[in-house]
Design a protein around this motif. Structure first.
Motif, PDB file in Angstrom:
ATOM      1  N   MET A  82       0.836  -1.194   0.000  1.00 18.71           N
ATOM      2  CA  MET A  82       0.000   0.000   0.000  1.00 18.71           C
ATOM      3  C   MET A  82       0.873   1.246   0.000  1.00 18.71           C
ATOM      4  O   MET A  82       0.805   2.062   0.898  1.00 18.71           O
ATOM      5  N   LYS A  83       1.707   1.335  -1.021  1.00 21.77           N
ATOM      6  CA  LYS A  83       2.523   2.534  -1.231  1.00 21.77           C
ATOM      7  C   LYS A  83       2.129   3.122  -2.578  1.00 21.77           C
ATOM      8  O   LYS A  83       1.983   2.387  -3.555  1.00 21.77           O
ATOM      9  N   PRO A  84       1.975   4.451  -2.638  1.00 23.78           N
ATOM     10  CA  PRO A  84       1.553   5.045  -3.903  1.00 23.78           C
ATOM     11  C   PRO A  84       2.609   4.905  -4.989  1.00 23.78           C
ATOM     12  O   PRO A  84       3.805   4.774  -4.698  1.00 23.78           O
ATOM     13  N   PRO A 134       4.933   6.451  -7.965  1.00 25.10           N
ATOM     14  CA  PRO A 134       5.711   7.694  -7.890  1.00 25.10           C
ATOM     15  C   PRO A 134       4.912   8.882  -8.411  1.00 25.10           C
ATOM     16  O   PRO A 134       4.125   8.757  -9.352  1.00 25.10           O
ATOM     17  N   ALA A 188      -2.543   5.240  -2.090  1.00 23.08           N
ATOM     18  CA  ALA A 188      -1.769   4.166  -1.471  1.00 23.08           C
ATOM     19  C   ALA A 188      -2.177   2.806  -2.019  1.00 23.08           C
ATOM     20  O   ALA A 188      -1.353   1.916  -2.181  1.00 23.08           O
ATOM     21  N   MET A 189      -3.447   2.658  -2.315  1.00 21.17           N
ATOM     22  CA  MET A 189      -3.911   1.375  -2.868  1.00 21.17           C
ATOM     23  C   MET A 189      -3.796   1.339  -4.388  1.00 21.17           C
ATOM     24  O   MET A 189      -4.211   0.365  -5.016  1.00 21.17           O
ATOM     25  N   ARG A 190      -3.236   2.397  -4.938  1.00 27.41           N
ATOM     26  CA  ARG A 190      -3.030   2.524  -6.391  1.00 27.41           C
ATOM     27  C   ARG A 190      -4.346   2.392  -7.159  1.00 27.41           C
ATOM     28  O   ARG A 190      -4.370   1.881  -8.282  1.00 27.41           O
ATOM     29  N   ARG A 212      -3.837   7.205  -9.780  1.00 24.90           N
ATOM     30  CA  ARG A 212      -2.444   7.653  -9.809  1.00 24.90           C
ATOM     31  C   ARG A 212      -2.348   8.934 -10.615  1.00 24.90           C
ATOM     32  O   ARG A 212      -3.080   9.137 -11.589  1.00 24.90           O
TER      33      ARG A 212
END
Lengths: 291, 786
Positions: free
Chosen positions: A1-3, A5, A42-44, A47
């Protein structure tokens, strides 16, 4: 759960933010409190190549009363709306609905403009804007324009703003005289988006005749729903002439495309909505009487 | 409310601390946010792992292309099943033992995917951000096929098999045994009541998700693993077997753990992949499971369906029951996740049920695997207690009256159940009556009638059960403690199993302090590091109060005896004439003649010439303890009062009462904290939490927006009643109760919702308020469709 870039831009002013949106186009997104956007990033689920941060822009924060209008700058945190003496004296409906938004941690970060521009159909602030006929002050490099709340919300998470426009401020008309306001909602848990809810505003003349009124529902369809036919029945009637339950029935009859899914059938959601309209209306009347 | 006080503990030390509400030692760091969890572990050169997971529930993997992912700047390695699956030498955990029909296992999906969330590849990168970016660059071609979703689909005649190579989807079964006696009972019974009880899938949801930091030191050939677990020794033994590393070259460290509830009893494939990746690379690797992973693929729980028939005579005595249980264990279920054996064994619970027929199946589906969850067998109570209400209504009597007729009373002890379990030191009817008294049952019935007349709907539900705590069998048979008093008179208790929220740092210190006659502050508890602690199975089965404290008590007793012998020698008195209290040993009746514990310790280590002739040096003991029975039964009764909104179906829990008998309470605050946590999980499981799948096998509740947990605003102040009936299985008289809160609360809430319905007297509500979840709109009292 990282966005994924993204390029971060800290706007210095509302004009600077508008310029960045104009330059970066569809690849840019404004972020303020981030209470809806950050988890989606965070959950993409979404974007953007660019995030334009307006949370530190001084001219996008603040609350001012200008004669018959309350102007709330878009990046004003919910908590400041909730605790403002000016707000409670001018548009007390905002004061009443704010504690229903999430939890205090969310209200410390979330902003009124973020809620309105995000346009979640179950959110409270958009319904208040629709009920009171607020004007949305929208800014872009092309200039400023005002959009009536009735024309602003066009569907789930969707507004009539252009992609290069930012919501600069919300202008709420101040109701005065023998007025009262009410809100009611039903959510699974305190702080959740409501399954259905309603806000109501009423003005009484000296003979207890309804001289002005407005009712809006949230959570019932793709956008806040104004109960126009219920309002027209109420206008000119005496207090008590039309029962709150009847007001609820009239209100839901105006909803053309109620939300319907397997877990929450439309019939259930509408019966909850009618009940919240009845409660909100009763509360508004009571306040107008005794306020 | 406490009905019975603990008897003084004669000959085993005083009771200065046991029984007191001693402030939890863990609180200072945990409440102020200074605990140390796995994500707080930072190691130089550490890399980060992220998993690519299947978003398809069932399908054949045609190809996996990781080349683009490997080229992303910051990516160190990408591994797939082809890299890892052949590395596993033995896959079994201590709990199961080798051989048998072990659970299906693989590190990463290779030939096919079997649930949405199935890990396909692991990326190792310099940051978690980059690792997740790289996951998006992996190209996987999966040929999807129709997944097996739900137990009915798994058991269908033409069902595809979840696990290739198996004949069917049966993970385990207990066939119905022919029982002509039971059939005769049913044939002649005045009443036969049958109902099917559903239980929704809900999850452990620990506040801290899984996490692991694995460091392989190629130069010393040593592996160090920091992990969020319930049992570091089990992790060490498992890794040793799986990877062929000698156990004594592996160190597993568990620091603070933010809850396990069963989910962290055993390693999952993801964690094994992290160990393998780190070993392959010779670099430390960290993986912190994120919340979506924890909800989607971190192991699920519950999800049962049981058909129960009661045979009842015309005086409302239960003559016999028949039960048929189906468990959905998902795809890769954890060891011990199926509870079909325990459900049948425990079904009679608190009632005199002379004969029980039980059959069960556990079935595989294309969903996330099942794990143990706080009272994994709780379907026995969930189904039985709902059936008690359903049957009572159909029989036309009050559910409390039906329970009173059938409950096992204290006068009937010891009582042997139909399954052969023996209850001796329990107070089942006492709990029932205490809860009923606290809730004001008769007054409530009057209030309920008055409320209905005003169009308000309130209901009361009971949940009565006997909890099989201190489970001591197989690898769970024992615990060990090393208790020592050091040269300065300070006490260290090194424990075989550790706490992940059970307050053992406090309660073990209370027990040891009392046994040694020293102040609580002088005792430090060491736990959670295989380099320092003796073998222990880890937490589970509500074992710690009974077995871990049994070990602490036994080792402390040895040290106490030795201290007294040294003191007797120095003071020239008989040990029987000595008193040990507050760190001093004195001759009874002559307080001036005494010696401090510190002085005794100095003699033991520094002045051997002052020891009794022939006595060994030091003040330390290593004891391994097993209780004298495989179960230590505690008992409890829950009473829940709810109001159901007639329009919205919204359920508000107005009161929640728990009467608990866990024997001698070591620390009532800890007991009540354990009850509260379990009750909140039960309220959540009934009213808020559900992990649902659509028919394509997509999990529908993978964030906290969709998977609703009860918060402080949804839970009332829980009211506690205590009864203390000393247990006979262990010297402290303790009983476990860690799981009961989550066992008794679900049926109490469900029964209360059903009881709120004005139609409940007809029995119609029994099917209406039966689960899946009791969430609106299913809780509506007047459904126009009916």
């Amino acid at each position: 759960m990282k966005p994924a870039p993204f390029q971060y831009h800290a706007a210095n002013s509302a004009a600077d933010a508008a310029q960045l949106l104009g330059d970066l186009g569809d690849d840019a997104k404004l972020i303020s409190g981030g209470q809806s956007l950050a988890p989606m990033l965070a959950m993409r689920l979404v974007r953007f190549d660019h995030l334009v941060d307006i949370s530190r822009v001084a001219d996008l924060r603040g609350i001012d009363r200008n004669n018959g209008t309350l102007i709330v700058q878009a990046a004003t945190p919910d908590v400041l709306v909730e605790r403002s003496d000016v707000v409670v004296a001018s548009v007390p409906l905002l004061t009443k609905v704010t504690p229903l938004i999430g939890h205090f941690q969310i209200r410390n970060r979330g902003t009124i403009g973020g809620s309105i521009a995000h346009a979640d159909p179950a959110a409270e602030y958009p319904a208040v804007a629709v009920a009171l006929g607020a004007q949305m002050e929208c800014l872009s490099v092309r200039g400023t324009r005002m959009i009536d709340a009735a024309d602003y919300f066009v569907g789930i998470w969707s507004t009539s703003m252009e992609s290069d426009e930012l919501l600069k401020a919300i202008h709420f008309p101040v109701w005065s005289g023998r007025v009262g306001f009410g809100v009611a909602e039903f959510a699974r848990r305190h702080g959740d988006f409501a399954i259905a809810g309603a806000v109501a505003a009423v003005e009484l003349d000296s003979g207890n005749v309804i001289s002005r009124c407005s009712i809006a529902m949230f959570g019932v369809s793709g956008q806040p729903e104004r109960a126009l036919s219920a309002e027209s029945h109420l206008l000119g009637s005496s207090v008590g002439e039309i029962s709150p339950e009847e007001v609820g029935r009239l209100a839901i009859a105006d909803v053309e495309s109620p939300s319907d899914d397997a877990n929450m059938p439309a019939t259930y959601r509408m019966s909850v909505a009618a009940s919240t309209v009845a409660t909100a209306w009763t509360n508004a009347l009571t306040e107008a009487h005794h306020g | 409310m406490t009905d019975t006080l603990a008897a003084p503990t004669a000959n085993t030390g005083g009771a200065r601390f046991v029984g007191q509400r001693v402030q939890r030692r863990e609180d200072l760091r945990l409440v102020t946010g200074h605990g140390r969890y796995t994500d707080d572990v930072v190691v130089p050169g550490m890399l980060h792992a992220a998993f690519l997971r299947s978003d398809i529930a069932r399908g054949v993997i045609n190809s996996i292309d990781v080349s683009a992912a490997r080229q992303l700047d910051g990516v160190v390695a990408v591994f797939t099943g082809a890299d890892f699956n052949a590395e596993i030498r033995e896959h079994w955990v201590d709990f199961e033992g080798p051989g048998g029909d072990a659970s299906p296992f693989r590190v990463l999906a290779d030939t096919d995917v079997r649930f949405a969330g199935d890990p396909i590849a692991v990326v190792i990168a310099t940051s978690r951000y980059i690792a997740e970016d790289a996951c998006e660059l992996i190209e996987v071609d999966i040929e999807p096929s129709t997944p097996v979703i739900g137990a009915d689909a798994a058991l269908a005649a033409d069902a595809p098999v979840v696990h290739a190579g198996r004949a069917d989807n049966i993970a385990g079964a207990i066939p119905a045994a022919a029982d002509p006696v039971l059939d005769e009972i049913f044939a002649n019974a005045a009443h036969v009541i049958t109902e099917t009880i559903d239980q929704n899938r809900y999850l452990c949801v620990p506040m801290e998700t899984r996490g692991i930091v694995s460091q392989w030191d190629p130069f010393n050939q040593e592996l160090t693993v920091h992990i969020s677990t319930q049992g570091p020794h089990g992790v060490r033994a498992y890794i040793g077997r799986a990877l062929g590393i000698p156990e004594n070259r592996i160190r597993v460290i568990m620091k603070d753990v933010g809850g396990g509830f069963g989910q962290k009893m055993f390693m999952i494939p993801d964690e094994v992949a992290v160990v393998l990746a780190g070993k392959r690379l010779g670099r430390p690797v960290k993986w912190i499971e994120d919340r979506r992973e924890n909800l989607m693929s971190g192991l699920h729980a519950r999800d049962d369906r049981m058909t129960v028939s009661f045979a009842v005579d015309d005086t409302f005595h239960i003559l016999g029951v028949k039960c048929d249980l189906i468990e959905d264990v998902g795809s890769f279920n954890a060891a011990g996740s199926s509870s079909i054996g325990f459900v049948g064994l425990l079904f009679p619970g608190p009632y005199k049920i002379p004969r029980v027929g039980f059959s069960a199946k556990a079935v595989f589906t294309n969903t996330c695997g099942r794990c143990s969850y706080r009272g994994p067998w709780m379907m026995e109570t969930a189904a039985r207690e709902q059936m008690m209400d359903i049957a009572a209504r159909r029989l036309g009597i009050d559910p409390l009256e039906f329970r009173r007729i059938n409950v096992i009373t204290s006068a009937e002890l010891p009582y042997t159940t139909a399954a052969g379990l023996v209850y001796d030191a329990v107070s089942i009817d006492g709990s029932l009556e205490q809860a009923v008294s606290m809730v004001g049952y008769e007054a409530f019935r009057a209030e309920q009638a008055a409320a209905r007349a005003q169009g308000r709907f309130i209901g009361l539900g009971l949940g009565l059960y006997v909890e099989p705590s201190g489970i001591a069998m197989g690898n769970m048979s024992s615990e060990a403690a090393i208790v020592s008093i050091s040269v300065n008179g300070d006490v260290t208790a090194v424990m075989s199993s550790g706490s992940h929220g059970q307050s053992l740092e406090t309660t073990v210190a209370q027990v040891v302090a009392d046994r040694l006659g020293v102040d609580f502050e002088r005792v430090t508890v060491v736990q959670g590091d295989t380099a320092a602690t003796p073998f222990g199975p880890g937490t589970g089965g509500s074992r710690s109060a009974v077995i871990l404290n049994g070990a602490a008590s036994q080792a402390s007793g040895d040290v106490r005896t030795k201290m007294l012998e040294i003191a007797a020698h120095v003071l020239e008195a008989a040990t029987d004439d000595l008193e040990l209290e507050a760190g001093n040993i004195s001759v009874r009746g002559t307080p001036s003649k005494g010696i401090s514990v510190t002085e005794v310790a100095r003699i033991a280590y520094l002045r051997p010439q002052e020891l009794p002739p022939g006595m060994s040096l030091g003040l330390e003991s290593h004891a391994r303890y097993t209780p004298n029975a495989p179960f230590t039964f505690s008992n409890s009764c829950h009473a829940c009062v709810v109001e159901v909104d007639a329009v919205t179906g919204g359920v508000k829990v107005l009161r929640f009462i728990v009467s608990e008998d866990c024997g001698v309470m070591i620390n009532p605050d800890v007991v009540e904290g354990q009850i509260a946590g379990g009750v909140v999980q039960g309220i959540g499981g009934v009213l808020y939490e559900e992990m649902a799948y659509d028919m394509s096998g997509n999990p529908m509740n993978t964030t906290f927006v969709d998977y609703l947990l009860p918060t402080a605003t949804e839970v009332p102040i829980i009211e506690y009643g205590h009864i203390e009936t000393r247990s006979s299985t262990n010297p402290g008289g303790f009983k476990g109760m860690g799981e009961g809160g989550a066992i008794g609360s679900p049926p109490a809430v469900i029964n209360a919702v059903a009881d709120a319905s004005p139609t409940s007297s007809t029995g119609r509500s029994s099917s209406r308020c039966r689960r899946r979840t009791s969430a609106p709109p299913s809780t509506l009292l007047a459904d126009p469709a009916e």
